[in-house]
Every structure is written in C-alpha cells, then in structure tokens.
Motif scaffolding. Structure first.
Motif, short mmCIF file in Angstrom:
data_model
loop_
_atom_site.label_atom_id
_atom_site.label_comp_id
_atom_site.label_asym_id
_atom_site.label_seq_id
_atom_site.Cartn_x
_atom_site.Cartn_y
_atom_site.Cartn_z
N UNK A 33 -7.21 3.80 -6.87
CA UNK A 33 -7.96 2.91 -7.75
C UNK A 33 -9.00 2.14 -6.94
N UNK A 35 -11.17 -1.50 -7.50
CA UNK A 35 -11.39 -2.71 -8.27
C UNK A 35 -12.48 -3.53 -7.59
N UNK A 37 -13.28 -7.82 -7.34
CA UNK A 37 -12.67 -9.11 -7.63
C UNK A 37 -13.72 -10.20 -7.49
N UNK A 40 -13.07 -16.26 -11.09
CA UNK A 40 -13.04 -16.52 -12.53
C UNK A 40 -12.93 -15.28 -13.39
N UNK A 41 -13.13 -14.11 -12.81
CA UNK A 41 -13.05 -12.86 -13.58
C UNK A 41 -11.84 -12.01 -13.20
N UNK A 42 -11.23 -12.31 -12.09
CA UNK A 42 -10.06 -11.56 -11.68
C UNK A 42 -10.41 -10.18 -11.17
N UNK A 43 -9.41 -9.30 -11.14
CA UNK A 43 -9.62 -7.92 -10.71
C UNK A 43 -10.04 -7.07 -11.91
N UNK A 45 -11.13 -3.10 -13.04
CA UNK A 45 -11.03 -1.72 -12.60
C UNK A 45 -12.37 -1.00 -12.76
N UNK A 58 -12.99 3.29 -15.32
CA UNK A 58 -12.25 2.08 -15.63
C UNK A 58 -13.02 1.23 -16.62
N UNK A 59 -12.93 -0.07 -16.44
CA UNK A 59 -13.55 -0.99 -17.38
C UNK A 59 -15.02 -1.28 -17.07
N UNK A 90 -11.64 -3.93 -3.78
CA UNK A 90 -10.26 -3.64 -3.39
C UNK A 90 -9.88 -2.24 -3.81
N UNK A 104 -2.24 -2.41 -2.36
CA UNK A 104 -3.65 -2.70 -2.12
C UNK A 104 -4.00 -2.73 -0.64
N UNK A 105 -5.26 -2.38 -0.36
CA UNK A 105 -5.84 -2.66 0.94
C UNK A 105 -6.30 -4.11 1.00
N UNK A 106 -6.86 -4.49 2.13
CA UNK A 106 -7.27 -5.88 2.33
C UNK A 106 -8.70 -6.16 1.88
#
Lengths: 113, 110
Positions: A33, A35, A37, A40-43, A45, A58-59, A90, A104-106
């Motif tokens: 996957x 993503x 980040x 205020x919007x989060x993760x 996809x 994704x989205x 991410x 997840x990776x960093x």
C-alpha cells in the motif's frame, strides 16, 4: 519482525519533475500500500497492490501511478510533481486476509518546491 | 462511505493519570478495527485488532475495547514513554483497505 524499508527519509524535488518513491518489504507479503499523511487529514490511501503487476486505485490516485514488478517491491511515481504533493508518504505491507494488520515503513517526507 | 472519527484530537495527562481515547466509526460492515501507535518521524506501529462487539485486548498499560459503534483505548497509569499519536482504522467486508481516523496526540507529563 516485519521490515518495510522506504528508500529515502527526506526528498526535495522541483515542480514538474518525475519522482520515484521506492518501498521494499522482506516478509513475502502479498499486499502492499501507499498512503500520504497530512496534518488534519490523516492517512489517505493512494494505491494498493494485492499481487505482482496488479494495482488498485485508492481514495486519492490522481497525479500518481505505481509499479509492482516484484513481490517485495512497490514503487510510487509522481508523474509531474506539484506543490500540493508535498507530504509524508508511507508504504505498508500485509498478508492477505481480513485479520492481517498492515505494517508500515518510516515514511518519506517529500517537499516539492 | 466509511467514516472514522477520533477524539479528542490532543490529550495531555500527568504521569499516572488514567484516561481513554475514543474511536467512533460508521461503516457498512465491520471486518476489523485496528489500533496503531505513531511516534514522531516514524511510521505507525500495530497494536491491536478487534473483530466483534464486546471484545477486549490488552498490552501493558493499554486496553482496547469494542462496541457496535465505537472503540476505546484505555491507558492505565501512563508513563512519559506512552506519549505518541494513536490511530484507529477500520476494515470492512470484502475490502483489503483500511480507513484511518486522524488520530489522538497523547502527551504524558512527568
């Protein structure tokens, strides 16, 4: 332990450049996957892949593409970078199955100037 | 459309002061609810998965619970090293995707 490695921690590119973000996992996971980040919007996809050469939107796929030529590697491509693509990116991987968590990776902090 | 809302956005606690973080969700059919911890500059680290209402999971000072509409992450006698952003995410039937909330930033003051 699962290891998801992203090729760069920090990256600075110019508007209009083609940008490649690379991700490698070492646990033979089927799913991978990408993503972004943002505060205020989060993760959110961007794309995911459940097998080699397979991809699903994704989205928020606009402006991005992906490549999965090998099971362990999943690349995110910004075809023509724009300033609104400045973000933390991410990568994650998981086994198939509803009970499997994503690992997840960093992250890669990408700045587009 | 699946929605996940976390509250509060930020929480400051004294060391040893127990509290709870909330994750409420609106989904078409819950297949699993996931809790993650994220430290600054790092990717999210998996903590728990919950599948059905009434289920509870524990790890050290953390306990996660699930109802039909929300999940709580209870933190008992927290320590400064528990400071992090806690994220919840849901997976629905027939879907490999996770939908994430925006997280709760927890700060534990010594």
């Amino acid at each position: 332990d699962v290891k998801v490695t992203q090729s760069s921690r920090y990256l600075v590119k110019r508007t209009g450049e083609k940008v490649f973000l690379e991700c490698v996992q070492d646990m033979d996971h089927e799913n991978m996957f990408w993503y972004r980040q943002d505060p205020g919007l989060g993760l959110r996809l961007i794309y995911f892949s459940y097998d080699v050469k397979m991809k699903e939107k994704g989205d928020i796929p606009e402006g991005y593409s992906v490549s999965r030529e090998k099971k362990e590697r999943f690349s995110l491509i910004l075809e023509s970078a724009s300033t609104n693509q400045t973000s933390m990116y991410l990568c994650a991987s998981s086994l198939s199955g509803y009970n499997q968590p994503q690992h997840f990776g960093d992250g890669t902090r990408l700045s587009i100037l | 459309e699946d929605q996940v809302t976390q509250s509060p956005e930020a929480l400051r606690l004294q060391e040893g002061e127990s509290s709870s973080l909330n994750c409420s969700y609106t989904v078409s059919g819950l297949r699993g609810l996931f809790w993650y911890r994220q430290d600054p500059g790092k990717g999210p680290e998996f903590l728990f998965t919950l599948y059905s209402a009434g289920e509870e999971k524990e790890k050290e000072r953390l306990k996660a619970t699930l109802t039909k509409k929300e999940s709580f992450l209870h933190i008992t006698a927290p320590k400064p090293e528990d400071s992090a952003t806690y994220l919840c995410a849901v997976r629905t039937f027939g879907n490999e995707k996770l939908t994430f909330g925006t997280g709760t930033r927890l700060t534990i003051i010594p």
